[in-house]
Each structure stands twice: as structure tokens, then as C-alpha cells.
Write a protein that holds these residues in place. Structure first.
Motif, PDB file in Angstrom:
ATOM      1  N   UNK A 150      -9.665  -6.664 -10.995  1.00  0.00           N
ATOM      2  CA  UNK A 150     -11.094  -6.847 -11.245  1.00  0.00           C
ATOM      3  C   UNK A 150     -11.961  -6.021 -10.292  1.00  0.00           C
ATOM      4  N   UNK A 151     -11.366  -5.526  -9.202  1.00  0.00           N
ATOM      5  CA  UNK A 151     -12.111  -4.745  -8.224  1.00  0.00           C
ATOM      6  C   UNK A 151     -12.210  -3.262  -8.609  1.00  0.00           C
ATOM      7  N   UNK A 152     -11.410  -2.833  -9.566  1.00  0.00           N
ATOM      8  CA  UNK A 152     -11.391  -1.418  -9.960  1.00  0.00           C
ATOM      9  C   UNK A 152     -12.657  -1.073 -10.733  1.00  0.00           C
ATOM     10  N   UNK A 153     -13.317  -0.009 -10.315  1.00  0.00           N
ATOM     11  CA  UNK A 153     -14.558   0.416 -10.951  1.00  0.00           C
ATOM     12  C   UNK A 153     -14.339   1.465 -12.043  1.00  0.00           C
ATOM     13  N   UNK A 154     -13.428   2.386 -11.794  1.00  0.00           N
ATOM     14  CA  UNK A 154     -13.212   3.497 -12.713  1.00  0.00           C
ATOM     15  C   UNK A 154     -12.301   3.071 -13.869  1.00  0.00           C
ATOM     16  N   UNK A 164      -0.489 -15.553 -15.741  1.00  0.00           N
ATOM     17  CA  UNK A 164       0.248 -15.175 -14.548  1.00  0.00           C
ATOM     18  C   UNK A 164      -0.603 -15.411 -13.308  1.00  0.00           C
ATOM     19  N   UNK A 165       0.018 -15.898 -12.260  1.00  0.00           N
ATOM     20  CA  UNK A 165      -0.697 -16.128 -11.012  1.00  0.00           C
ATOM     21  C   UNK A 165      -1.071 -14.786 -10.376  1.00  0.00           C
ATOM     22  N   UNK A 166      -2.135 -14.780  -9.599  1.00  0.00           N
ATOM     23  CA  UNK A 166      -2.574 -13.566  -8.928  1.00  0.00           C
ATOM     24  C   UNK A 166      -2.704 -13.825  -7.436  1.00  0.00           C
ATOM     25  N   UNK A 167      -2.786 -12.748  -6.656  1.00  0.00           N
ATOM     26  CA  UNK A 167      -2.914 -12.872  -5.207  1.00  0.00           C
ATOM     27  C   UNK A 167      -3.844 -11.778  -4.699  1.00  0.00           C
ATOM     28  N   UNK A 168      -4.580 -12.084  -3.656  1.00  0.00           N
ATOM     29  CA  UNK A 168      -5.505 -11.117  -3.077  1.00  0.00           C
ATOM     30  C   UNK A 168      -4.759 -10.126  -2.192  1.00  0.00           C
ATOM     31  N   UNK A 169      -5.434  -9.049  -1.834  1.00  0.00           N
ATOM     32  CA  UNK A 169      -4.860  -8.056  -0.929  1.00  0.00           C
ATOM     33  C   UNK A 169      -4.488  -8.711   0.396  1.00  0.00           C
ATOM     34  N   UNK A 170      -5.372  -9.576   0.882  1.00  0.00           N
ATOM     35  CA  UNK A 170      -5.124 -10.262   2.154  1.00  0.00           C
ATOM     36  C   UNK A 170      -3.898 -11.161   2.090  1.00  0.00           C
ATOM     37  N   UNK A 171      -3.598 -11.702   0.922  1.00  0.00           N
ATOM     38  CA  UNK A 171      -2.420 -12.553   0.762  1.00  0.00           C
ATOM     39  C   UNK A 171      -1.141 -11.748   0.594  1.00  0.00           C
ATOM     40  N   UNK A 192     -13.699  -3.105   1.243  1.00  0.00           N
ATOM     41  CA  UNK A 192     -14.886  -3.916   0.978  1.00  0.00           C
ATOM     42  C   UNK A 192     -14.705  -4.629  -0.362  1.00  0.00           C
ATOM     43  N   UNK A 193     -14.495  -5.925  -0.318  1.00  0.00           N
ATOM     44  CA  UNK A 193     -14.254  -6.685  -1.550  1.00  0.00           C
ATOM     45  C   UNK A 193     -15.507  -6.792  -2.434  1.00  0.00           C
TER      46      UNK A 193
END
Length: 230
Positions: free
Chosen positions: A155-159, A201-208, A227-228
Motif C-alpha cells: 500500500x506504500x508503493x506510489x508508482x 493472508x496476514x501482512x507485516x510491516x517493515x519494522x516487523x 518515511x511511512x
């Protein structure tokens, strides 16, 4: 797509035409490489040997590149030193997965160009590659982690081009995860520990994700510049 794999280094040699076809019609890849080349994001390399993924879409690509490096190195080791009792069918499966992961790794490396983080050095000292149980358990951990990572960062991808390619790669990673789970327990293609109550499906953050990945890396990966909030 035919690839030539160096059995010692695990490097893959792909013809440019095959590489572009893998990425999807060539046009999307050309756009990705073009945008990457002119992106202003900065990659931070720590003097102590760690690499920061950077920020924005470049950071996401480097994040994926780091995970693909780890998986490619793991399966290269699995294939070069098969665990005790590995059947010819299992060896074929592991070889196919290795080849996929190497292609993914080389794709991100080429797309990122000068913006890529360093080549990472794995640390598999805690893995007994002679044990089927340990190898498959580690493979499951890596594959599940990879799918969760892509799902958690998508969801963080802009392009749109980046998002398209990430979607194509995560679908392959999910197939790997299903296969490994089935090898561990026949019929468990969709294990309960990876699916939430909505069947997603479960997801995980970069920090995790990074602490788990770093446990198997001598070269640590950080996301201090990420920058999240875009």
C-alpha cells in the motif's frame, strides 16, 4: 524462461530480452528502470557494514531486494548440499524455487542500479542443512515472511509500475509458501497461521520483518530513512 545458474555463486545470466519479458511486456520494466535512474532518494550505507533501504518507492524496492537476496542465498545452499533423504522430486522443487528467487534478486538489482543496497552476506550458521525438518521449517519461515512483507508494504508503493511488478512477484512467493507448507504437512497449502479470520493472508510491516531477516544476515539492513507517510 531459460536461465544459466552458476552453481558456485548462485548468479544468474539472463538475456536482456528474457529479462524484459519476465518483467511484463518490457514496457513496464523500462518505465521502472527509467524512474529509478532519476529518483532522488538517497541510500545510506553505515560504516559498520549495515545498509539502509532509503525512502519512498526506492526504499520499498530495496526492501524487497534484501529479502530476495536472503531467499536466493538460502535455496542456493539447499540445492548445493541437499538434506538427508531429499527425493529427486523435492530437489526439483527446491531448484525451481532457487531459480525463481535468483531471477527476482537480479531483477531488483538491475532495476535499482546505483540506488541498490549492497550485496548482503547471509548467516546460516544456526541452520542444519542436513536436516529436512530444519530446512523446510526455515524455508517456510522465509516464504511466509516474504509474502507478509510484500502484503504489508504494497500500500506504500506510489508508482503503478512498481506495484504491478510487486504483485507479480508476491504471487510467485505465495506459490512457494504453499508448496513448502505442503511438503511439511501434506494438504496444508493454506496454513492457519498465515490466514486471518477473513480468509486473507496476514501482512507485516517493515519494522516487523527486518529483525527476523537480520537474524540470518551478517550484513544488517535498516530502514531509518524510510518515511511511512510518503
Amino acid at each position: 524462461m531459460k536461465t544459466d545458474i552458476n552453481p558456485i555463486t548462485g548468479n544468474v545470466n539472463m538475456a536482456r530480452r528474457s529479462f524484459l519479458r519476465y518483467a511484463g511486456a518490457g514496457v513496464a520494466t523500462a518505465a521502472v528502470v527509467g524512474v529509478t535512474a532519476c529518483h532522488k532518494d538517497r541510500i545510506v550505507v553505515d560504516p559498520g557494514g549495515s545498509s539502509d533501504i532509503g525512502s519512498g518507492d526506492i526504499g520499498i524496492l530495496n526492501y524487497a531486494y534484501a529479502l530476495e537476496q536472503l531467499e536466493a542465498a538460502f535455496y542456493t545452499q539447499v540445492v548445493s548440499s541437499p538434506y538427508s533423504g531429499m527425493s529427486s522430486v523435492e530437489l526439483t522443487y527446491m531448484t525451481d524455487i532457487r531459480d525463481h528467487e535468483i531471477v527476482h534478486r537480479e531483477f531488483f538489482k538491475a532495476a535499482l542500479g546505483a540506488k541498490a543496497i549492497m550485496s548482503l552476506t547471509p548467516d546460516f550458521s544456526k541452520i542444519d542443512f542436513g536436516s529436512r525438518q530444519q530446512v523446510l521449517a526455515t524455508a517456510k519461515a522465509f516464504e511466509d515472511l516474504g509474502v507478509q512483507a510484500y502484503d504489508g508494504a504494497g500500500y506504500l508503493i506510489k508508482d503503478a509500475n512498481y506495484l504491478l511488478i510487486a504483485g507479480k512477484i508476491v504471487s510467485v512467493e505465495a506459490r512457494h509458501a504453499a508448496l513448502i507448507s505442503n511438503l511439511i504437512s501434506f494438504g496444508s497449502f493454506v496454513p492457519d497461521d498465515q490466514i486471518d479470520s477473513n480468509g486473507l493472508n496476514k501482512s507485516a510491516t517493515i519494522a516487523q520483518v527486518l529483525p527476523t531477516a537480520n537474524a540470518f544476515l551478517k550484513t544488517k539492513v535498516t530502514a531509518q530513512a524510510f518515511n511511512y507517510n510518503g
